[in-house]
Design a protein around this motif. Structure first.
Motif, mmCIF file in Angstrom:
data_model
loop_
_atom_site.group_PDB
_atom_site.id
_atom_site.type_symbol
_atom_site.label_atom_id
_atom_site.label_comp_id
_atom_site.label_asym_id
_atom_site.label_seq_id
_atom_site.Cartn_x
_atom_site.Cartn_y
_atom_site.Cartn_z
ATOM 1 N N THR A 247 -33.105 13.585 16.907
ATOM 2 C CA THR A 247 -33.868 14.336 17.901
ATOM 3 C C THR A 247 -35.127 14.920 17.288
ATOM 4 O OG1 THR A 247 -31.786 14.923 18.985
ATOM 5 C CG2 THR A 247 -33.727 16.151 19.630
ATOM 6 N N LEU A 248 -34.997 15.454 16.089
ATOM 7 C CA LEU A 248 -36.137 16.047 15.396
ATOM 8 C C LEU A 248 -37.164 14.976 15.033
ATOM 9 C CD1 LEU A 248 -37.447 18.503 14.003
ATOM 10 C CD2 LEU A 248 -36.056 17.995 12.002
ATOM 11 N N ALA A 249 -36.696 13.831 14.559
ATOM 12 C CA ALA A 249 -37.613 12.770 14.142
ATOM 13 C C ALA A 249 -38.386 12.199 15.328
ATOM 14 C CB ALA A 249 -36.831 11.670 13.437
ATOM 15 N N ARG A 250 -37.692 11.968 16.434
ATOM 16 C CA ARG A 250 -38.355 11.350 17.589
ATOM 17 C C ARG A 250 -39.239 12.336 18.337
ATOM 18 N NH1 ARG A 250 -36.763 6.294 17.945
ATOM 19 N NH2 ARG A 250 -34.664 5.678 17.247
ATOM 20 N N ALA A 251 -38.975 13.632 18.195
ATOM 21 C CA ALA A 251 -39.800 14.629 18.874
ATOM 22 C C ALA A 251 -41.218 14.650 18.327
ATOM 23 C CB ALA A 251 -39.164 16.006 18.744
ATOM 24 N N ALA A 252 -41.390 14.162 17.095
ATOM 25 C CA ALA A 252 -42.730 14.155 16.487
ATOM 26 C C ALA A 252 -43.681 13.238 17.242
ATOM 27 C CB ALA A 252 -42.637 13.722 15.034
ATOM 28 N N GLU A 253 -43.166 12.135 17.812
ATOM 29 C CA GLU A 253 -43.990 11.171 18.566
ATOM 30 C C GLU A 253 -45.249 10.790 17.788
ATOM 31 O OE1 GLU A 253 -44.727 12.942 22.368
ATOM 32 O OE2 GLU A 253 -42.710 12.509 23.109
ATOM 33 N N ASN A 254 -45.038 10.474 16.516
ATOM 34 C CA ASN A 254 -46.152 10.105 15.643
ATOM 35 C C ASN A 254 -46.216 8.588 15.530
ATOM 36 O OD1 ASN A 254 -47.918 9.644 13.494
ATOM 37 N ND2 ASN A 254 -47.289 11.500 12.406
ATOM 38 N N PRO A 255 -47.321 7.965 15.968
ATOM 39 C CA PRO A 255 -47.409 6.499 15.905
ATOM 40 C C PRO A 255 -47.422 5.954 14.482
ATOM 41 C CG PRO A 255 -49.534 7.461 16.502
ATOM 42 C CD PRO A 255 -48.540 8.572 16.538
ATOM 43 N N ASP A 256 -47.668 6.822 13.505
ATOM 44 C CA ASP A 256 -47.682 6.380 12.109
ATOM 45 C C ASP A 256 -46.292 6.395 11.481
ATOM 46 O OD1 ASP A 256 -50.467 6.058 12.137
ATOM 47 O OD2 ASP A 256 -50.774 8.191 11.679
ATOM 48 N N LEU A 257 -45.285 6.797 12.267
ATOM 49 C CA LEU A 257 -43.927 6.881 11.755
ATOM 50 C C LEU A 257 -43.013 5.864 12.435
ATOM 51 C CD1 LEU A 257 -43.369 10.757 11.599
ATOM 52 C CD2 LEU A 257 -43.589 9.201 9.654
ATOM 53 N N LEU A 258 -42.093 5.339 11.657
ATOM 54 C CA LEU A 258 -41.078 4.427 12.167
ATOM 55 C C LEU A 258 -39.717 5.109 12.002
ATOM 56 C CD1 LEU A 258 -40.657 1.586 13.339
ATOM 57 C CD2 LEU A 258 -40.344 0.765 10.997
ATOM 58 N N VAL A 259 -38.987 5.222 13.093
ATOM 59 C CA VAL A 259 -37.677 5.868 13.077
ATOM 60 C C VAL A 259 -36.609 4.782 13.107
ATOM 61 C CG1 VAL A 259 -36.113 7.439 14.277
ATOM 62 C CG2 VAL A 259 -38.574 7.918 14.250
ATOM 63 N N LEU A 260 -35.756 4.759 12.084
ATOM 64 C CA LEU A 260 -34.766 3.703 11.934
ATOM 65 C C LEU A 260 -33.355 4.270 11.968
ATOM 66 C CD1 LEU A 260 -36.547 1.971 8.924
ATOM 67 C CD2 LEU A 260 -36.611 1.210 11.302
ATOM 68 N N PRO A 261 -32.486 3.814 12.881
ATOM 69 C CA PRO A 261 -31.081 4.246 12.889
ATOM 70 C C PRO A 261 -30.385 3.824 11.600
ATOM 71 C CG PRO A 261 -31.667 3.103 14.929
ATOM 72 C CD PRO A 261 -32.790 2.859 13.962
ATOM 73 N N LEU A 262 -29.358 4.565 11.232
ATOM 74 C CA LEU A 262 -28.574 4.243 10.043
ATOM 75 C C LEU A 262 -27.232 3.634 10.459
ATOM 76 C CD1 LEU A 262 -29.207 7.498 7.948
ATOM 77 C CD2 LEU A 262 -30.272 5.253 7.622
ATOM 78 N N THR A 263 -26.751 2.722 9.659
ATOM 79 C CA THR A 263 -25.474 2.065 9.971
ATOM 80 C C THR A 263 -24.276 2.959 9.678
ATOM 81 O OG1 THR A 263 -25.489 1.068 7.761
ATOM 82 C CG2 THR A 263 -26.399 -0.251 9.575
ATOM 83 N N ASP A 264 -24.468 4.001 8.880
ATOM 84 C CA ASP A 264 -23.379 4.922 8.545
ATOM 85 C C ASP A 264 -23.120 5.844 9.737
ATOM 86 O OD1 ASP A 264 -21.600 6.743 7.534
ATOM 87 O OD2 ASP A 264 -22.859 7.403 5.859
#
Length: 312
Positions: A247-264
């Protein structure tokens, strides 16, 4: 010396007459006479000079009068304060709050609603790391805390209730990796650069370290920062990889960032309400109930909690 005897003494001193004093005290005149006589025996001196139709204070009564007035006033003030306390008309509530708590669960909204419903309760909010707030709870410097710890990380003598769960994700500069939505392992994430994270002792860092340990990998921690905005900025600048609540990572809405889910599936960020059940106040119980009413209830949140508690 009982407070009721002092009340009768004050009533008689004010009225100067047993009949009127008994009426204002709402007891029989004979009962008032007996109670005043009992008080005089207890203090070892006559307190009133009895005359026809009127009584006046003796020198001993003059000595007792101001003290009796203060005692009765203090008792009345204490009873009023306790009534207001139990009725949430007065008091204070000291809340410890992690800086990222509002990302996974809107604690701010709950605090605002509590203040609106109980405006005479003084609410104080203090930011600190999760482990620091546990110490402050034990030292009775705060009444309850919203921490980034799972129930198993909280001492047994404290009460812990999970109010939200957020999966951890890897966050890197979009230039470091082709855009894709596939989940990656923690080990793969660490291959994308050195770790950018919160300082040791914070709840998020504790969850990240546990995920790294489960992966069998080693992390090179280059940057330890205290603000989530700084961590995201460093990641966007290509200085490394961050692991943060989704939630914190996606709230940034920064096009220079890539948010990747973890398999764990165990790599999650808990938001947990912690307090000492032996010291709960009326205000604390009211806030706790309000928080429970606003607890995360979406299907994803429930599934995450179930998966973590059953080992995924």
């Amino acid at each position: 010396m009982e407070v009721r005897h002092l009340r009768y003494f004050l009533a008689l001193a004010e009225e100067g007459n047993f009949t009127r004093a008994a009426r204002s005290s709402r007891i029989a005149q004979s009962a008032l006479s007996q109670q005043i006589a009992r008080l005089e025996r207890e203090v070892g001196a006559d307190l009133f000079v009895r005359g026809p139709g009127r009584v006046t204070l003796t020198p001993a009564g003059d000595v007792l009068l101001p003290h009796a007035g203060r005692v009765v006033a203090d008792v009345d003030a204490a009873q009023t304060a306790l009534r207001e306390y139990h009725g949430l008309e007065r008091g204070h509530l000291r809340i410890g709050l992690i800086q990222t708590a509002s990302s996974a669960f809107d604690v701010t909204e709950t605090i605002a609603r509590f203040h609106h419903e109980h405006p005479r309760i003084d609410v104080q909010v203090h930011n600190a790391s999760s482990t620091k707030m546990l110490d402050e709870l034990k030292a009775q410097r705060i009444d309850l805390a919203i921490v980034a710890l799972g129930p198993g990380d909280v001492p047994k003598d404290l009460s812990a209730e999970v109010i939200a769960v957020d999966p951890l994700v890897a966050v890197v500069a979009s230039s470091r990796l082709p855009v894709h939505g596939d989940a990656i392992s923690v080990g793969h994430a660490l291959e994308l650069g050195p770790l950018i994270g919160f300082a040791a002792g914070t709840g998020v860092r504790r969850h990240v370290d546990a995920a790294i340990a489960r992966s069998g990998s080693r992390a090179q921690v280059v940057f330890e920062l205290s603000q989530a905005t700084d961590i995201l900025a460093f990641a966007a600048a290509g200085l490394g990889v961050a692991m943060l609540p989704e939630t914190l990572a996606r709230a940034a809405e920064n096009p220079d960032l890539l948010v990747l889910p973890l398999t764990d599936c165990e790599a999650v960020h808990f938001v947990t309400l912690v307090d000492d059940p032996r010291r709960r106040s009326t205000a604390g119980n009211a806030f706790r109930a309000l928080l429970q009413a606003h607890k995360q209830t979406d299907d994803r949140g429930h599934k995450i909690v179930l998966d973590v508690l059953t080992g995924c």
